[in-house]
Design a protein around this motif. Structure first.
Motif, short mmCIF file in Angstrom:
data_model
loop_
_atom_site.label_atom_id
_atom_site.label_comp_id
_atom_site.label_asym_id
_atom_site.label_seq_id
_atom_site.Cartn_x
_atom_site.Cartn_y
_atom_site.Cartn_z
N LYS A 173 0.95 -1.28 -0.04
CA LYS A 173 0.11 0.18 0.03
C LYS A 173 0.97 1.39 -0.02
O LYS A 173 0.75 2.24 0.65
N CYS A 174 1.76 1.12 -0.89
CA CYS A 174 2.94 2.28 -0.86
C CYS A 174 2.16 3.53 -1.31
O CYS A 174 1.89 3.75 -2.64
N TRP A 175 2.28 4.63 -0.57
CA TRP A 175 1.98 6.30 -1.20
C TRP A 175 3.16 7.05 -1.18
O TRP A 175 3.22 8.04 -1.65
N MET A 176 4.36 6.56 -0.65
CA MET A 176 5.60 7.27 -0.76
C MET A 176 6.23 7.55 -2.14
O MET A 176 6.86 8.57 -2.75
N SER A 177 6.19 6.27 -3.07
CA SER A 177 6.92 6.31 -4.25
C SER A 177 6.06 7.42 -5.16
O SER A 177 6.72 8.42 -5.98
N PRO A 178 4.78 7.48 -5.27
CA PRO A 178 4.00 8.56 -6.09
C PRO A 178 4.54 9.78 -5.76
O PRO A 178 4.36 10.96 -6.38
N TYR A 179 4.60 10.21 -4.33
CA TYR A 179 4.86 11.47 -3.78
C TYR A 179 6.36 12.00 -4.39
O TYR A 179 6.34 13.15 -4.69
N HIS A 180 7.20 11.21 -4.42
CA HIS A 180 8.43 11.50 -4.90
C HIS A 180 8.46 11.65 -6.41
O HIS A 180 8.98 12.60 -7.04
N ARG A 181 7.85 10.87 -7.08
CA ARG A 181 7.75 10.92 -8.64
C ARG A 181 6.45 10.07 -9.20
O ARG A 181 6.04 9.13 -8.85
N LEU A 182 5.50 11.04 -9.88
CA LEU A 182 4.35 10.43 -10.60
C LEU A 182 4.20 11.23 -11.98
O LEU A 182 4.31 12.23 -12.27
N GLU A 183 4.04 10.06 -12.82
CA GLU A 183 4.37 10.26 -14.27
C GLU A 183 3.02 9.53 -14.80
O GLU A 183 2.84 8.42 -14.78
N ARG A 184 1.90 10.27 -15.56
CA ARG A 184 0.73 9.58 -15.83
C ARG A 184 0.66 9.36 -17.37
O ARG A 184 1.08 10.34 -18.15
N THR A 185 0.29 8.11 -17.89
CA THR A 185 0.30 7.63 -19.18
C THR A 185 -0.89 7.01 -19.29
O THR A 185 -1.39 6.68 -18.33
N THR A 186 -1.34 6.81 -20.48
CA THR A 186 -2.52 5.83 -20.90
C THR A 186 -2.00 4.86 -21.93
O THR A 186 -1.12 4.88 -22.99
N ASP A 309 20.56 -4.30 -6.92
CA ASP A 309 20.99 -3.94 -8.18
C ASP A 309 19.46 -3.09 -8.60
O ASP A 309 19.62 -2.22 -9.13
N GLY A 310 18.70 -3.86 -8.49
CA GLY A 310 17.30 -3.50 -8.98
C GLY A 310 16.97 -2.07 -8.31
O GLY A 310 16.56 -1.01 -8.80
N THR A 311 17.07 -2.06 -6.99
CA THR A 311 16.75 -0.81 -6.22
C THR A 311 17.70 0.39 -6.64
O THR A 311 17.11 1.48 -6.77
N ARG A 312 18.92 -0.10 -6.98
CA ARG A 312 19.85 1.27 -7.31
C ARG A 312 19.53 1.70 -8.66
O ARG A 312 19.37 2.92 -8.91
N LEU A 313 19.08 0.88 -9.58
CA LEU A 313 18.48 1.31 -10.96
C LEU A 313 17.21 2.03 -11.11
O LEU A 313 16.98 3.07 -11.60
N ILE A 316 17.76 5.60 -9.55
CA ILE A 316 18.42 6.53 -10.27
C ILE A 316 17.38 7.01 -11.54
O ILE A 316 17.27 8.30 -11.79
N GLU A 317 16.48 6.07 -11.84
CA GLU A 317 15.23 6.43 -12.36
C GLU A 317 14.47 7.49 -11.88
O GLU A 317 13.80 8.30 -12.52
#
Length: 327
Positions: A173-186, A309-313, A316-317
């Motif tokens: 139930k993570c709400w932290m990731s979108p607070y840091h970065r949120l990009e909407r696409t369809t 390794d996955g977390t590091r990438l 960066i993204e």
């Protein structure tokens, strides 16, 4: 018999998990299952996964565990029409309204309440049972005594995460990731994808694992603050969970390499089978977990490296600028 539920982020992983003893596999339809799309599947791939799983004697469940807007319910039901017609054995879901609608449309389909439903107490379980859920993922903080109580008092299947990660808030139930970065696409089918929000069809950038400092105004209180996101492996609990009669032991890891997932599944398959075959009458010596601990340590080291390794990438993204929306 307790079920071993394994992840699959691609078709070779479905094959590998089945060959190494998984009783059931879960996959995520693209855009609907809290992972980067490279670890999800197109509808045609889901169909192929169902055929592979059934061919190896395993069940196949689809994870549709994002939170949905009203306009997303109809396309979700159209997807479920296809998956059910192809023989999907169940759905893993979080959204309350979506669960109720799927149960109304497919009353005989097995529905599992995901860890993201945050089912914490028996009244939560009874509510989810009332809208069609037949199996729930137990919160990772529950004690064995609490699990035993739930098992005895409520007619519901119990699923336990035995190989996953903790969360400093609520797992799934993570709400932290979108607070840091949120990009909407369809996507091409009109499905909203909020990159950075696993709750809405995007991915978790794991920004909780950044290096954090704590300030009060201009004053630094803590130079280094670690937010809890440790791996957990319930090796010592597995014999007790089997004895309690839990229905399902679940392994996470759709984003890992196929050989690593195969190795994890084989480990838990061997452990479960060996424990079930061990003598239970009289006063036998306790089940010896020592050889299993050393075997898991090697797997854990490989898994931790892959996750780091996955977390590091991802971090960066996450720091890259969000593209401006084109109106």
């Amino acid at each position: 018999m307790v079920e071993l539920l394994a992840p699959a982020g691609n078709l070779p992983m479905v094959e590998g998990a089945v060959e190494n003893g998984a009783n059931a596999i879960y996959v995520g339809p693209r855009g609907w299952s809290r992972r980067r799309d490279q670890y999800e599947m197109s509808d045609d791939e889901v169909r192929a996964a169902i055929e592979i799983a059934h061919g190896g004697g395993a069940k196949l469940r689809v994870a549709i565990n994002t939170n949905m807007q009203s306009q997303e319910i109809a396309p979700m039901l159209r997807k479920m029409d296809r998956f059910v017609s192809w023989g999907a054995d169940g759905a893993i879901m979080t959204d309350i309204g979506a669960i109720a609608e799927v149960h109304k449309r497919f009353p005989h389909l097995t529905i599992h309440a995901s860890i993201g439903a945050n089912i914490l107490n028996n009244e939560d379980v009874r509510f989810y049972r009332s809208i069609g859920v037949s199996q729930v993922v137990a919160d990772t903080k529950l004690t064995l005594k609490e699990l035993a109580s739930r098992r005895e008092q409520i007619d519901v299947g119990i699923e336990i995460l035995i190989h996953a990660n903790k969360c400093y808030t609520y797992l799934g139930k993570c709400w932290m990731s979108p607070y840091h970065r949120l990009e909407r696409t369809t996507d091409p089918f009109g499905k909203d994808l909020f990159k950075g929000s696993p709750n809405r069809g995007g991915l978790d950038y794991r920004v909780c694992m950044e290096s954090w400092e704590l300030y009060s105004g201009e004053q630094m209180w803590e130079k280094s603050v670690a937010l809890k996101n440790d791996a957990f492996f319930l090796l010592e609990d597995i014999p007790h969970l089997i004895d309690l009669g839990v229905d399902c032991l679940k392994v996470q890891g759709r984003e890992y390499a196929v050989p690593l997932v195969e190795r994890m599944v084989r480990f838990y398959r061997d452990l479960i089978d060996t424990y079930i075959a061990s003598p239970k009458d009289g006063e036998p010596p306790p089940f010896n977990l020592s050889p299993w601990q050393s075997r898991l340590a090697a797997i854990q080291a490989q898994r931790d490296t892959a996750r780091s390794d996955g977390t590091r990438l991802l971090l960066i993204e996450a720091r890259q600028p969000v593209p401006a929306l084109v109106s």
